[in-house]
Design an enzyme around this catalytic site. Sequence first.
Site, PDB file in Angstrom:
ATOM      1  N   HIS A 371      46.406  36.646  39.246  1.00  0.00           N
ATOM      2  CA  HIS A 371      46.372  35.267  38.754  1.00  0.00           C
ATOM      3  C   HIS A 371      46.846  35.150  37.304  1.00  0.00           C
ATOM      4  O   HIS A 371      47.061  34.029  36.810  1.00  0.00           O
ATOM      5  CB  HIS A 371      44.967  34.679  38.905  1.00  0.00           C
ATOM      6  CG  HIS A 371      44.946  33.201  39.142  1.00  0.00           C
ATOM      7  ND1 HIS A 371      46.019  32.378  38.889  1.00  0.00           N
ATOM      8  CD2 HIS A 371      43.961  32.389  39.612  1.00  0.00           C
ATOM      9  CE1 HIS A 371      45.708  31.130  39.187  1.00  0.00           C
ATOM     10  NE2 HIS A 371      44.470  31.109  39.632  1.00  0.00           N
ATOM     11  N   ASP A 375      50.387  31.340  39.942  1.00  0.00           N
ATOM     12  CA  ASP A 375      49.418  30.293  40.232  1.00  0.00           C
ATOM     13  C   ASP A 375      49.501  29.900  41.700  1.00  0.00           C
ATOM     14  O   ASP A 375      50.345  30.406  42.457  1.00  0.00           O
ATOM     15  CB  ASP A 375      49.661  29.078  39.337  1.00  0.00           C
ATOM     16  CG  ASP A 375      49.425  29.388  37.867  1.00  0.00           C
ATOM     17  OD1 ASP A 375      48.443  30.099  37.570  1.00  0.00           O
ATOM     18  OD2 ASP A 375      50.222  28.931  37.031  1.00  0.00           O
TER      19      ASP A 375
END
Length: 395
Positions: A371, A375
């Site tokens: 992450h 995204d």
Amino acid sequence: MGQLIDVNAPLEQEGTRAVVRNWLKKLGESVNSGDPLVELETDKVTQEVAAPADGVLAEILMENGDSATPGAILGRIEGAEPRPRQAAVSATASTETSSGTEDERHFSPAVRHAAQTYGLDPTTIAGTGRDGRVTRADMDRAFAAKSARRTPEPALPDGAGTTTPSRRVAHSDMRTAIAAHMQQSMATAPHVTAVFEADFSAVMRHRNEHKARFAAEGVNLTYTAYVVSASVAAMRAVPEVNSRWHDDALEIFEDVNIGIGTALGEKGLIVPVVHRAQHLSLSEIAGKLQDLTARARANALEPADVKGGTFTISNHGVSGSLLAAPVIINQPQSAILGVGKLEKRVVVREVDGVDTIQIRPMAYVSLTIDHRSLDAHQTNSWLTHFVQALESWSG
């Protein structure tokens, strides 16, 4: 006495940890430059270290089971005017304690660590190493045998509880290295997983139509080949997935080098790489997968076969898993694809404006991301293009 020449572990190694697995020459034995001298094993590949010069193997500084960092000195070769074998053996014997028993400081670091961990005295164990030296493998076997001989404690009175019989199986070097790599990945990257469902009807039709032709050319057309090809198509749409995180930038790779998790039974798994997959046809991908898988299971991969991966596929469905999440990222990559079991399911499909119930070959597919690098919109976009490539396959 001739010049002593160091035998070094490679400065570049693929894997989290290298372990001395087997010396192919004995102390005092003559060697030629380029002869295989010692085997090193990582969690990904076994490689041979060659003799750097002609001469005689004069010293072995790392025994089987010892960890070898890049550039570490594994042993030494005596070059010019090689000494006879007996002298080398005698010199080794003279390093033992004068009482005829091997003093603790002459055991390798791996043996000393095992002695402390297992509570075993290595001087009581018969060694299988060079000149009877105790190796880490000897310690592991002795501990396993000791554990197997243990009798379970009696049950506590009045049903207060029981002691469950058990045994301990020492970890292989590959399993230990895999564990360290997985732990490091989970500690490094914040993992997030998205799950889609893919209809393999089009792929199945294409495969049924063409697998005989591929087989005639000596190529096994597997579903994994289609998955690799569809991954390349998705990378063209969302290239950020083919990347690596750096503190100051996201490094996006031009080449799509796809690693394929390959199970090795009880030994663990390895990840051979299909390099520059963006330039390969379906037939070429299938051929490379067939070659890499066969050599992986024969322990015949070269170091280059497991280097340079930019993305990994875990086809966990081949062993029956519908869904695995998260599939742990193969660091330092930014994402890993998980493919579940392909099975027939009842689905709803619209035909001429009317909902119909159909039976289709379906599989859950997941993309686990770092992450920091990616995204949700990139993750879902990549999976959308991946599924579309599979479901619209026409050859």
